[in-house]
Motif scaffolding. Structure first.
Motif, PDB file in Angstrom:
ATOM      1  N   ARG A   1     -26.192  37.741 -41.118  1.00 32.32           N
ATOM      2  CA  ARG A   1     -26.647  36.510 -40.481  1.00 32.32           C
ATOM      3  C   ARG A   1     -28.137  36.554 -40.146  1.00 32.32           C
ATOM      4  N   GLU A   2     -28.693  37.730 -40.127  1.00 31.84           N
ATOM      5  CA  GLU A   2     -30.114  37.875 -39.810  1.00 31.84           C
ATOM      6  C   GLU A   2     -30.998  37.864 -41.051  1.00 31.84           C
ATOM      7  N   LEU A   3     -30.385  37.890 -42.242  1.00 33.08           N
ATOM      8  CA  LEU A   3     -31.157  37.918 -43.482  1.00 33.08           C
ATOM      9  C   LEU A   3     -31.350  36.505 -44.016  1.00 33.08           C
TER      10      LEU A   3
ATOM     11  N   LEU B   1     -19.232  40.005 -52.173  1.00 35.63           N
ATOM     12  CA  LEU B   1     -19.173  41.403 -52.572  1.00 35.63           C
ATOM     13  C   LEU B   1     -20.341  42.225 -52.028  1.00 35.63           C
ATOM     14  N   LEU B   2     -21.330  41.554 -51.473  1.00 33.11           N
ATOM     15  CA  LEU B   2     -22.462  42.291 -50.907  1.00 33.11           C
ATOM     16  C   LEU B   2     -21.996  43.156 -49.745  1.00 33.11           C
ATOM     17  N   SER B   3     -22.648  44.290 -49.574  1.00 34.97           N
ATOM     18  CA  SER B   3     -22.223  45.233 -48.531  1.00 34.97           C
ATOM     19  C   SER B   3     -22.425  44.693 -47.130  1.00 34.97           C
ATOM     20  N   VAL B   4     -23.252  43.658 -47.001  1.00 31.79           N
ATOM     21  CA  VAL B   4     -23.514  43.088 -45.668  1.00 31.79           C
ATOM     22  C   VAL B   4     -22.594  41.911 -45.348  1.00 31.79           C
TER      23      VAL B   4
ATOM     24  N   GLN C   1     -33.922  37.152 -48.875  1.00 34.47           N
ATOM     25  CA  GLN C   1     -33.578  38.561 -48.672  1.00 34.47           C
ATOM     26  C   GLN C   1     -32.217  38.895 -49.267  1.00 34.47           C
ATOM     27  N   LEU C   2     -31.277  37.944 -49.153  1.00 32.71           N
ATOM     28  CA  LEU C   2     -29.953  38.172 -49.743  1.00 32.71           C
ATOM     29  C   LEU C   2     -30.032  38.228 -51.260  1.00 32.71           C
TER      30      LEU C   2
ATOM     31  N   ARG D   1     -28.203  50.807 -42.827  1.00 35.98           N
ATOM     32  CA  ARG D   1     -26.956  51.235 -43.482  1.00 35.98           C
ATOM     33  C   ARG D   1     -25.908  51.640 -42.453  1.00 35.98           C
ATOM     34  N   ALA D   2     -26.317  52.410 -41.464  1.00 36.35           N
ATOM     35  CA  ALA D   2     -25.369  52.865 -40.443  1.00 36.35           C
ATOM     36  C   ALA D   2     -24.780  51.688 -39.675  1.00 36.35           C
ATOM     37  N   SER D   3     -25.606  50.713 -39.367  1.00 34.73           N
ATOM     38  CA  SER D   3     -25.114  49.568 -38.593  1.00 34.73           C
ATOM     39  C   SER D   3     -24.166  48.699 -39.420  1.00 34.73           C
ATOM     40  N   VAL D   4     -24.484  48.520 -40.686  1.00 34.22           N
ATOM     41  CA  VAL D   4     -23.609  47.720 -41.550  1.00 34.22           C
ATOM     42  C   VAL D   4     -22.261  48.409 -41.736  1.00 34.22           C
ATOM     43  N   MET D   5     -22.275  49.703 -41.997  1.00 36.64           N
ATOM     44  CA  MET D   5     -21.020  50.432 -42.204  1.00 36.64           C
ATOM     45  C   MET D   5     -20.162  50.429 -40.948  1.00 36.64           C
ATOM     46  N   ALA D   6     -20.791  50.401 -39.779  1.00 37.14           N
ATOM     47  CA  ALA D   6     -20.049  50.446 -38.519  1.00 37.14           C
ATOM     48  C   ALA D   6     -19.581  49.073 -38.064  1.00 37.14           C
TER      49      ALA D   6
END
Length: 288
Positions: free
Chosen positions: A59-61, A49-52, A65-66, A257-262
Motif C-alpha cells: 500500500r505504500e508503493l 503474485l508479487l511478494s508484497v 514502483q510496483l 524483505r524481513a517486514s514483508v515476510m513477517a
C-alpha cells in the motif's frame, strides 16, 4: 542403484507421456517472438503474485514502483527456474541408463531435452529484457551419504516440489490477459510442458516413497518428511528476493524483505502456493 519394482501402471504412464511429448514437440528457438522491449508501464508479473501483495508495504508503493518490482521479481523467478533446472538436470543425468532406471529412462530423454529448452528461454528472457540473471542460490540436493533409495526419493521429491511451486506462477501468468504477450508466452509454454513433468514426477516419487517405507523405519520416514518441509520453506523464502527489492529501488531491501515476510497477510498466500505440494505428500502418506 534403484531396486524399485516398477508397476505395469507406471510403465504405461511412461509410454503415454512419451507419446504426448513426441506429439507436442516444438522448436523453442523458432517458437518465440522476442520484441525489442516490453512496454515499461506494464506489470511483468500478475499483481497478486508479487511478494508484497496484501501487505502494508504494498500500500505504500506507487504504481511505478510496483511495475519496477514486478520486473525484478520476474527476473528472480526465472533465474530460480533456470538455476533449478540446471541442478535437476544434473541429478537426472546421473540416473539415466543406470541399473534400476530402465523403465523411466526413455522418458528421461524427453524430460532432459524439454528442461534444457526451458532453461534457455527463461535465461533468454532475463538477458534480453533485464540484462542479467540473478546469482545461483543453489537448490541443495542431498549427498550420497544416505541410503540410495532415500537419496533417490529426496532428489526426485525436490525436483517435483520445485516444479509444482514454479508451475503455480506459470499457470496463473499464462492466463493473465493483463500481462504482456511475451510474458504470457514463456509462462504458457512452460506450464504446458510442466504438466507432463509433474504428472511423471508424482508417479515416480510415489513409487520411490513406497520403496522407502519398505526399507526404512518410521523414524527415518518422519525425518525425511521434516527435511522436505524445510526444502519447501526454502523455495518460498527464495521468492522474497533482496536482489529484486534492491534493483527495484526500494530503500533498505534487507529490512523491507524481513517486514514483508513477517506480514500476516503473506501466510495464507504462501499456503496457497504450496497447497498442491502439501496435498500430494499427505496423499502418499508422508505429511500428516
Amino acid at each position: 542403484m534403484s531396486t524399485i519394482e516398477w508397476t505395469e501402471e507406471f510403465a504405461r504412464a511412461v509410454r503415454r507421456l512419451i507419446d504426448v511429448s513426441v506429439d507436442d514437440y516444438y522448436n523453442p528457438y523458432r517458437t518465440f517472438e522476442w520484441p525489442e522491449s516490453i512496454t515499461p508501464d506494464d506489470l511483468w508479473m500478475s499483481r497478486e503474485l508479487l511478494s508484497v501483495h496484501g501487505t502494508a508495504a504494498e500500500r505504500e508503493l506507487s504504481h511505478e514502483q510496483l511495475v519496477e518490482l514486478s520486473r525484478w521479481e520476474s527476473v528472480n523467478l526465472y533465474s530460480l527456474i533456470a538455476h533449478g533446472i540446471r541442478e535437476l538436470l544434473i541429478e537426472v543425468m546421473r540416473r539415466i541408463h543406470t541399473p534400476g532406471y530402465e523403465i523411466p529412462t526413455p522418458y528421461f530423454h524427453h524430460f532432459i531435452g524439454e528442461e534444457n529448452e526451458h532453461m534457455w528461454f527463461f535465461a533468454e528472457f532475463c538477458l534480453r529484457y533485464a540484462g542479467r540473471i540473478y546469482p545461483d542460490r543453489r537448490m541443495v540436493f542431498p549427498t550420497d551419504e544416505r541410503a540410495p533409495e532415500m537419496n533417490n526419493f529426496i532428489v526426485f521429491s525436490q525436483i517435483l516440489i520445485f516444479e509444482q511451486i514454479g508451475d503455480y506462477f506459470n499457470a496463473h501468468m499464462a492466463a493473465d490477459e493483463k500481462l504482456p504477450d511475451t510474458v504470457r508466452a514463456v509462462n504458457r509454454i512452460h506450464h504446458r510442458d510442466e504438466s507432463r513433468h509433474i504428472a511423471f514426477g508424482g508417479k515416480l516419487v510415489k513409487a520411490l516413497f513406497d520403496e522407502v517405507r519398505r526399507t526404512h523405519s518410521a523414524e527415518e520416514v518422519e525425518e525425511v518428511g521434516h527435511y522436505l518441509r524445510g526444502y519447501i520453506d526454502l523455495i518460498i523464502q527464495m521468492l522474497y528476493s533482496r536482489d529484486a527489492y534492491q534493483d527495484a529501488g526500494i530503500a533498505n531491501p534487507a529490512r523491507f524483505r524481513a517486514s514483508v515476510m513477517a506480514d500476516p497477510a503473506r501466510a495464507p498466500i504462501n499456503a496457497r502456493i504450496i497447497e498442491r505440494t502439501n496435498n500430494f505428500y499427505r496423499r502418499i502418506g508422508l505429511f500428516h
